[in-house]
Design an enzyme around this catalytic site. Structure first.
Site, PDB file in Angstrom:
ATOM      1  N   ASP A   1      -1.823  -0.263   5.099  1.00  0.00           N
ATOM      2  CA  ASP A   1      -2.274   1.116   5.138  1.00  0.00           C
ATOM      3  C   ASP A   1      -1.781   1.807   6.404  1.00  0.00           C
ATOM      4  O   ASP A   1      -1.275   2.935   6.362  1.00  0.00           O
ATOM      5  CB  ASP A   1      -3.803   1.170   5.046  1.00  0.00           C
ATOM      6  CG  ASP A   1      -4.326   2.590   5.066  1.00  0.00           C
ATOM      7  OD1 ASP A   1      -4.014   3.363   4.147  1.00  0.00           O
ATOM      8  OD2 ASP A   1      -5.049   2.935   6.021  1.00  0.00           O
TER       9      ASP A   1
ATOM     10  N   ASP B   1       0.846  -1.198   0.000  1.00  0.00           N
ATOM     11  CA  ASP B   1       0.000   0.000   0.000  1.00  0.00           C
ATOM     12  C   ASP B   1       0.875   1.238   0.000  1.00  0.00           C
ATOM     13  O   ASP B   1       2.028   1.208   0.431  1.00  0.00           O
ATOM     14  CB  ASP B   1      -0.932   0.026   1.210  1.00  0.00           C
ATOM     15  CG  ASP B   1      -2.160   0.920   0.991  1.00  0.00           C
ATOM     16  OD1 ASP B   1      -2.385   1.377  -0.146  1.00  0.00           O
ATOM     17  OD2 ASP B   1      -2.885   1.170   1.960  1.00  0.00           O
ATOM     18  N   GLY B   2       0.300   2.323  -0.501  1.00  0.00           N
ATOM     19  CA  GLY B   2       0.946   3.622  -0.488  1.00  0.00           C
ATOM     20  C   GLY B   2      -0.028   4.645   0.051  1.00  0.00           C
ATOM     21  O   GLY B   2      -1.245   4.454  -0.012  1.00  0.00           O
TER      22      GLY B   2
ATOM     23  N   GLU C   1       2.443   3.764  -4.175  1.00  0.00           N
ATOM     24  CA  GLU C   1       1.863   2.446  -4.473  1.00  0.00           C
ATOM     25  C   GLU C   1       2.863   1.579  -5.253  1.00  0.00           C
ATOM     26  O   GLU C   1       3.065   0.411  -4.931  1.00  0.00           O
ATOM     27  CB  GLU C   1       0.566   2.580  -5.285  1.00  0.00           C
ATOM     28  CG  GLU C   1      -0.573   3.245  -4.553  1.00  0.00           C
ATOM     29  CD  GLU C   1      -1.305   2.362  -3.558  1.00  0.00           C
ATOM     30  OE1 GLU C   1      -0.929   1.189  -3.366  1.00  0.00           O
ATOM     31  OE2 GLU C   1      -2.276   2.855  -2.959  1.00  0.00           O
TER      32      GLU C   1
ATOM     33  N   HIS D   1      -9.583  -0.378   2.244  1.00  0.00           N
ATOM     34  CA  HIS D   1     -10.423   0.067   3.359  1.00  0.00           C
ATOM     35  C   HIS D   1     -11.717  -0.750   3.452  1.00  0.00           C
ATOM     36  O   HIS D   1     -12.786  -0.205   3.702  1.00  0.00           O
ATOM     37  CB  HIS D   1     -10.718   1.567   3.243  1.00  0.00           C
ATOM     38  CG  HIS D   1      -9.480   2.378   3.024  1.00  0.00           C
ATOM     39  ND1 HIS D   1      -8.560   2.607   4.022  1.00  0.00           N
ATOM     40  CD2 HIS D   1      -8.990   2.977   1.915  1.00  0.00           C
ATOM     41  CE1 HIS D   1      -7.563   3.320   3.534  1.00  0.00           C
ATOM     42  NE2 HIS D   1      -7.804   3.551   2.259  1.00  0.00           N
TER      43      HIS D   1
ATOM     44  N   ASP E   1      -4.259  -2.556  -3.441  1.00  0.00           N
ATOM     45  CA  ASP E   1      -5.552  -1.892  -3.632  1.00  0.00           C
ATOM     46  C   ASP E   1      -5.451  -0.835  -4.729  1.00  0.00           C
ATOM     47  O   ASP E   1      -6.391  -0.103  -4.976  1.00  0.00           O
ATOM     48  CB  ASP E   1      -6.082  -1.307  -2.322  1.00  0.00           C
ATOM     49  CG  ASP E   1      -5.193  -0.246  -1.711  1.00  0.00           C
ATOM     50  OD1 ASP E   1      -4.239   0.216  -2.364  1.00  0.00           O
ATOM     51  OD2 ASP E   1      -5.452   0.132  -0.554  1.00  0.00           O
TER      52      ASP E   1
END
Length: 143
Positions: free
Chosen positions: A134, A9-10, A47, A124, A69
């Protein structure tokens, strides 16, 4: 080949602005968390960086299931955007220079020794390892 599951994740506090990236690598019962940040970046760069850094962490060729994501990251490989980018001198379908070329090239190189399957995960949405990434990425954003 060892089978490794990776979540990436970023995050950015502003876009552009300070950002963080993170990855969780799982091999059997072993779990490794990595993260980092940059003072001025974009969410998309973070990301891609997360995926690059995760793959660079692997010490030998592996079968990797990489969960992200980011539709930008996953679709680049699922839809093979990078093949046409390379063919067209790193120009997109509109003829514009591909953004983040440096990171796309780094990701392609980092994938080379591995068999990588990209999987899109909904962000999320309560996916535990994605939520952990995250959290790590947000914590890595420089203050």
């Amino acid at each position: 080949m060892k089978e490794v599951v990776v979540y990436t994740d970023g995050a950015c506090s502003r876009n552009p602005g300070p950002g963080g990236w993170a990855a969780v690598l799982k091999y059997g019962e072993h779990i490794k968390e990595i993260s980092g940040g940059e003072r001025h970046t974009t969410n998309q760069r973070m990301e891609i960086t997360a995926a690059v850094e995760a793959l660079k962490t692997l010490k030998e060729p592996c079968k990797v299931t990489l969960h992200s994501d980011s539709a930008y990251v996953v679709n680049c490989f699922k839809q093979k955007w990078y093949v046409n980018w390379q063919k067209n001198g790193w120009r997109n379908s509109k003829g514009d220079a591909v953004q983040n070329r440096d990171l796309w090239e780094a990701l392609i190189a980092a994938m080379e020794p591995h068999k990588v399957d990209m999987k899109k995960v909904k962000g999320h949405a309560g996916v535990a390892w994605n939520e952990r990434c995250d959290e790590l990425a947000r914590a890595a954003i420089p203050k």
